[in-house]
Design an enzyme around this catalytic site. Structure first.
Site, mmCIF file in Angstrom:
data_model
loop_
_atom_site.group_PDB
_atom_site.id
_atom_site.type_symbol
_atom_site.label_atom_id
_atom_site.label_comp_id
_atom_site.label_asym_id
_atom_site.label_seq_id
_atom_site.Cartn_x
_atom_site.Cartn_y
_atom_site.Cartn_z
ATOM 1 N N LYS A 113 0.828 -1.213 0.000
ATOM 2 C CA LYS A 113 0.000 0.000 0.000
ATOM 3 C C LYS A 113 0.859 1.259 0.000
ATOM 4 O O LYS A 113 0.510 2.245 -0.642
ATOM 5 C CB LYS A 113 -0.947 0.014 1.206
ATOM 6 C CG LYS A 113 -2.096 -0.967 1.067
ATOM 7 C CD LYS A 113 -3.248 -0.590 1.969
ATOM 8 C CE LYS A 113 -4.424 -1.553 1.768
ATOM 9 N NZ LYS A 113 -5.548 -1.250 2.642
ATOM 10 N N LYS A 196 -9.193 -10.183 -9.884
ATOM 11 C CA LYS A 196 -10.280 -10.408 -8.923
ATOM 12 C C LYS A 196 -11.224 -9.214 -8.905
ATOM 13 O O LYS A 196 -10.830 -8.076 -9.182
ATOM 14 C CB LYS A 196 -9.724 -10.709 -7.533
ATOM 15 C CG LYS A 196 -9.118 -9.537 -6.818
ATOM 16 C CD LYS A 196 -8.956 -9.837 -5.335
ATOM 17 C CE LYS A 196 -8.783 -8.519 -4.572
ATOM 18 N NZ LYS A 196 -9.024 -8.604 -3.163
ATOM 19 N N LYS A 199 -12.974 -3.538 -5.186
ATOM 20 C CA LYS A 199 -13.556 -2.190 -5.167
ATOM 21 C C LYS A 199 -12.551 -1.131 -5.609
ATOM 22 O O LYS A 199 -12.910 -0.142 -6.197
ATOM 23 C CB LYS A 199 -14.097 -1.858 -3.786
ATOM 24 C CG LYS A 199 -13.071 -1.875 -2.685
ATOM 25 C CD LYS A 199 -13.710 -1.531 -1.370
ATOM 26 C CE LYS A 199 -12.739 -1.733 -0.237
ATOM 27 N NZ LYS A 199 -12.846 -2.995 0.445
HETATM 28 P P1 ATP Z 1 -9.385 -3.836 -2.320
HETATM 29 O O1 ATP Z 1 -9.190 -4.586 -3.608
HETATM 30 O O2 ATP Z 1 -9.726 -2.412 -2.514
HETATM 31 O O3 ATP Z 1 -8.307 -4.078 -1.298
HETATM 32 P P2 ATP Z 1 -11.509 -5.647 -1.926
HETATM 33 O O4 ATP Z 1 -12.620 -5.258 -2.842
HETATM 34 O O5 ATP Z 1 -10.629 -6.784 -2.335
HETATM 35 O O6 ATP Z 1 -10.670 -4.379 -1.629
HETATM 36 P P3 ATP Z 1 -11.415 -6.100 0.945
HETATM 37 O O7 ATP Z 1 -11.999 -5.052 1.827
HETATM 38 O O8 ATP Z 1 -9.941 -6.229 0.841
HETATM 39 O O9 ATP Z 1 -12.103 -5.959 -0.510
HETATM 40 O O10 ATP Z 1 -11.978 -7.517 1.324
HETATM 41 C C1 ATP Z 1 -12.975 -7.815 2.243
HETATM 42 C C2 ATP Z 1 -13.126 -9.323 2.205
HETATM 43 O O11 ATP Z 1 -13.658 -9.751 0.956
HETATM 44 C C3 ATP Z 1 -11.809 -10.069 2.385
HETATM 45 O O12 ATP Z 1 -11.975 -11.141 3.278
HETATM 46 C C4 ATP Z 1 -11.472 -10.579 0.997
HETATM 47 O O13 ATP Z 1 -10.739 -11.789 1.035
HETATM 48 C C5 ATP Z 1 -12.851 -10.773 0.355
HETATM 49 N N1 ATP Z 1 -12.819 -10.536 -1.100
HETATM 50 C C6 ATP Z 1 -12.561 -9.362 -1.704
HETATM 51 N N2 ATP Z 1 -12.627 -9.481 -3.047
HETATM 52 C C7 ATP Z 1 -12.924 -10.782 -3.306
HETATM 53 C C8 ATP Z 1 -13.142 -11.543 -4.503
HETATM 54 N N3 ATP Z 1 -13.059 -10.982 -5.705
HETATM 55 N N4 ATP Z 1 -13.449 -12.843 -4.395
HETATM 56 C C9 ATP Z 1 -13.544 -13.419 -3.176
HETATM 57 N N5 ATP Z 1 -13.352 -12.774 -2.019
HETATM 58 C C10 ATP Z 1 -13.059 -11.470 -2.054
#
Ligand code: ATP
Ligand code: LTN
Length: 331
Positions: A113, A196, A199
Site C-alpha cells: 500500500k 479479482k 472495489k
Molecule cells: P481492495 O481490492 O480495494 O483491497 P476488496 O474489494 O478486495 O478491496 P477487501 O476489503 O480487501 O475488498 O476484502 C474484504 C473481504 O472480501 C476479504 O476477506 C477478501 O478476502 C474478500 N474478497 C474481496 N474481493 C474478493 C473476490 N473478488 N473474491 C472473493 N473474495 C473477495
C-alpha cells in the site's frame, strides 16, 4: 463450548461487492450459528487511507445496513463499530509497545500500500495498523478469525504478540487461529476475468455491487467478457469469463457446476448470461431492499450499533484491565 469468532471489515466502499459477499461475508453469516461471533466495522482502520468525512460517515452506515441485510443478525452476533469501543485504541497502544519495529516493517500489506502512493506520503497509522488489528482480535479472546488469504501475515503477527505478552507478563490473551476462507468462492472482474473483483482496482462495469439497482447489475452481467467459443464449460484457463459466471451462478443457486454445464449444453452464451443475471438479481433484490430500508431510519441503525458496542465493551474492558494489571499499571 461455543467458540469465540472475531472478524472485521473496512468501510471503504459505497457498497460491498459480490466478491466480498461470496468470499467472506457469507461465511460470517454461517459462523453465527453455534458460535459466539463478534463482527466489527473497522472504521479506525479506514482512517489510514484518504479521509473524506462525509463519505466515511455514509460508508460506515451503509456497511452496517448491508451486513444486517445480508444476514448478520444483531441478536445472534455482536455487530459493532470499532470507534465506539475505545478499548481498541487502548490495547492498540500496548501492542505497539510489544511489537518490534523490524517485525512491523515486514508486513507486506504495508509495503504494497505504501509503495502505491510513494513511501514518504504513507501515514504512520498505515504502518501501525497491524498492531491495532491485533488489538481488535485479542480484546475479545477470539479463538478463530475468519479472513482472506491476504490477512494471514497479520494473524501470525497477532499470535506472536499475544504469545510474547503471555510469556513475559502472564497469561492474558487467548492465542487466536486464522480461519482462512478457502471454501469461499473467488470471484473475478466481469470485464477482466483474470483479475479479482475489487472495489479499488476493478473496472466499474466489472464489479457487481450489492446496493446497485437490479437493472444495472443485470446489464453488467449481460455485457460480461466471454471468449469466442460457444460452449458453457468450466475451464479457468481458456474460459475465465464463462467459468466466473458459472461460479457465481453455482454459489447463489446452490446447483453444482456440472449440473449447470448440462443444463446449458447446446445453448448460446446469451441465454446463459440471461440466466446468471436472473439468479444474481433475484438473490440481491431483497438484500438491497432491506439495506435501503435500514438506511432510511438512521437513528434506529445507530441504536442497533450502540447496543452491539455495549456488548463488545463488556468483554473488551475486562481484557484491557487484565493487561494493564499484568503490565504493572496502577488500576
Ligand atoms: P481492495 O481490492 O480495494 O483491497 P476488496 O474489494 O478486495 O478491496 P477487501 O476489503 O480487501 O475488498 O476484502 C474484504 C473481504 O472480501 C476479504 O476477506 C477478501 O478476502 C474478500 N474478497 C474481496 N474481493 C474478493 C473476490 N473478488 N473474491 C472473493 N473474495 C473477495
Ligand atoms: N485488515 C483487515 C481488516 C481487519 C480485520 C481486523 C480482520 C481489521 N481488523 C480484525 C479480522 C480481524 C483487512 O484489511 N481485510
Amino acid at each position: 463450548m461455543a467458540k469465540r469468532i472475531l472478524s472485521g471489515i473496512q468501510p471503504t466502499s459505497d457498497s460491498f461487492h459480490l466478491g466480498n459477499y461470496l468470499g467472506a461475508l457469507k461465511q460470517w453469516v454461517e459462523l453465527q450459528e453455534g458460535n459466539d461471533a463478534f463482527y466489527c466495522i473497522v472504521d479506525l482502520h479506514a482512517l489510514t487511507g484518504e479521509i473524506d468525512p462525509a463519505l466515511l460517515r455514509k460508508r460506515i452506515l451503509a456497511s452496517a445496513a448491508q451486513l444486517i441485510a445480508l444476514g448478520i443478525s444483531p441478536e445472534k452476533s455482536t455487530l459493532f463499530v470499532q470507534s465506539h469501543v475505545s478499548e481498541h485504541n487502548q490495547l492498540g497502544w500496548i501492542m505497539e509497545c510489544i511489537a518490534g519495529f523490524g517485525e512491523a516493517n515486514r508486513m507486506t500489506q504495508f509495503k504494497d500500500k505504501s509503495a502505491k502512493g510513494g513511501a514518504d506520503s504513507a501515514r504512520v497509522g498505515l504502518f501501525t495498523y497491524p498492531m491495532l488489528q491485533a488489538a481488535d482480535i485479542l480484546l475479545y479472546q477470539a479463538h478463530y478469525v475468519p479472513v482472506g488469504e491476504d490477512q494471514r501475515q497479520h494473524i501470525e503477527l497477532t499470535r506472536d504478540l499475544a504469545t510474547r505478552f503471555n510469556t513475559r507478563f502472564g497469561d492474558t490473551f487467548q492465542i487466536p487461529e486464522g480461519y482462512i476462507l478457502k471454501s469461499g468462492a473467488k470471484i473475478y472482474d466481469l470485464q477482466e476475468p483474470r483479475n479479482k473483483m475489487s472495489k479499488s482496482s476493478g473496472s466499474a462495469a466489472g464489479v457487481l455491487e450489492i446496493l446497485d439497482t437490479p437493472e444495472a447489475n443485470a446489464k453488467k452481467i449481460k455485457s460480461a467478457t466471454t471468449d469466442a467459443g460457444r460452449e458453457v464449460r468450466f475451464d479457468e484457463k481458456d474460459k475465465p469469463g464463462i467459468s466466473n459466471l458459472l461460479t457465481i451462478h453455482s454459489a447463489l443457486s446452490g446447483k453444482k457446476i456440472s449440473e449447470l454445464e448440462n443444463e446449458f449444453a447446446g445453448q448460446g452464451y446469451g441465454d446463459f448470461k440471461g440466466a446468471v443475471a436472473e439468479v444474481v438479481v433475484e438473490y440481491l433484490r431483497p438484500i438491497r431492499a432491506r439495506a435501503l430500508e435500514l438506511l432510511e431510519d438512521e437513528r434506529n441503525l445507530v441504536q442497533i450499533l450502540h447496543i452491539g458496542a455495549d456488548k463488545a465493551r463488556t468483554v473488551a474492558s475486562k481484557t484491557v484491565a487484565e493487561s494493564y494489571k499484568n503490565l504493572g499499571l496502577v488500576l
